[in-house]
Design a protein around this motif. Structure first.
Motif, PDB file in Angstrom:
ATOM      1  N   GLN A  82      50.063 130.367 -43.540  1.00  0.00           N
ATOM      2  CA  GLN A  82      49.811 131.749 -43.964  1.00  0.00           C
ATOM      3  C   GLN A  82      50.486 132.008 -45.321  1.00  0.00           C
ATOM      4  O   GLN A  82      49.891 132.608 -46.214  1.00  0.00           O
ATOM      5  N   ASP A 107      39.900 129.948 -44.134  1.00  0.00           N
ATOM      6  CA  ASP A 107      38.912 130.172 -43.068  1.00  0.00           C
ATOM      7  C   ASP A 107      38.392 128.863 -42.474  1.00  0.00           C
ATOM      8  O   ASP A 107      37.599 128.878 -41.536  1.00  0.00           O
ATOM      9  N   SER A 157      41.529 126.189 -38.310  1.00  0.00           N
ATOM     10  CA  SER A 157      41.598 126.905 -37.029  1.00  0.00           C
ATOM     11  C   SER A 157      42.967 126.739 -36.385  1.00  0.00           C
ATOM     12  O   SER A 157      43.692 125.774 -36.651  1.00  0.00           O
ATOM     13  N   SER A 209      38.247 129.634 -32.665  1.00  0.00           N
ATOM     14  CA  SER A 209      37.640 130.742 -33.405  1.00  0.00           C
ATOM     15  C   SER A 209      38.629 131.485 -34.313  1.00  0.00           C
ATOM     16  O   SER A 209      38.214 132.170 -35.236  1.00  0.00           O
ATOM     17  N   VAL A 210      39.910 131.340 -34.077  1.00  0.00           N
ATOM     18  CA  VAL A 210      40.919 132.017 -34.894  1.00  0.00           C
ATOM     19  C   VAL A 210      41.318 131.106 -36.046  1.00  0.00           C
ATOM     20  O   VAL A 210      41.634 129.938 -35.840  1.00  0.00           O
ATOM     21  N   THR A 211      41.299 131.645 -37.265  1.00  0.00           N
ATOM     22  CA  THR A 211      41.635 130.857 -38.454  1.00  0.00           C
ATOM     23  C   THR A 211      42.829 131.457 -39.192  1.00  0.00           C
ATOM     24  O   THR A 211      43.219 132.609 -38.938  1.00  0.00           O
ATOM     25  N   ALA A 234      42.787 132.457 -42.158  1.00  0.00           N
ATOM     26  CA  ALA A 234      42.284 133.615 -42.892  1.00  0.00           C
ATOM     27  C   ALA A 234      42.453 134.897 -42.070  1.00  0.00           C
ATOM     28  O   ALA A 234      42.718 135.962 -42.630  1.00  0.00           O
ATOM     29  N   GLN A 235      42.298 134.790 -40.775  1.00  0.00           N
ATOM     30  CA  GLN A 235      42.435 135.971 -39.917  1.00  0.00           C
ATOM     31  C   GLN A 235      43.894 136.378 -39.719  1.00  0.00           C
ATOM     32  O   GLN A 235      44.162 137.473 -39.241  1.00  0.00           O
TER      33      GLN A 235
END
Length: 138
Positions: free
Chosen positions: A24, A79, A82, A131-133, A135-136
């Protein structure tokens, strides 16, 4: 991957937590950062983070460069990374139970009443983690 805490909730390991923080950090920064900078800015153990960064590098998520402007940078877009990939890179075991870990034969298989539900839970967790990256997480 996950551990049970005293309230029986699933919890990510420190290795995964610190790996996510580092990725991050690199995604937000957009330029190279050293493990020391990331550790200091996020109040985490440098020694542990340095090992985690090597594992992330080995997996192909980050690149390291020596020198004055050296440090770690993302190879992949945020993105494209994952949570599942991070967990797999940093943990040897990613299964919630022994029967979902792919073992050939469980000694309790004939009498086990939780095998099918645990496989469903493992599958659901894998779908979420895929599904979680990064970017999220920005």
């Amino acid at each position: 991957m996950v551990f049970l805490n005293s309230r029986t909730m699933l919890r990510l390991s420190k290795r995964v937590e610190y790996g996510l923080i580092a990725l991050q950090h690199l995604a937000k920064r957009g330029t190279a950062a050293t493990a020391r900078e990331i550790a200091d800015e996020n109040n985490i153990s440098y020694d542990l983070l340095a090992k985690i960064m090597q594992d992330l590098k080995r997996d192909g998520m980050i690149f390291s460069q020596q020198g004055v402007r050296g440090g770690y940078t993302l190879i992949l877009a945020p993105d494209q990374i994952s949570l599942s990939r991070v967990v797999s890179a940093l943990e040897k075991e990613t299964s919630i139970t022994e029967c979902t870990s792919g073992v050939e034969h469980c000694e309790r298989e004939a009498v086990c009443t939780i095998k099918t539900p645990m496989h469903k839970l493992q599958s659901s967790m894998e779908q979420v983690f895929n599904s979680v990256t990064i970017a999220q997480l920005l």
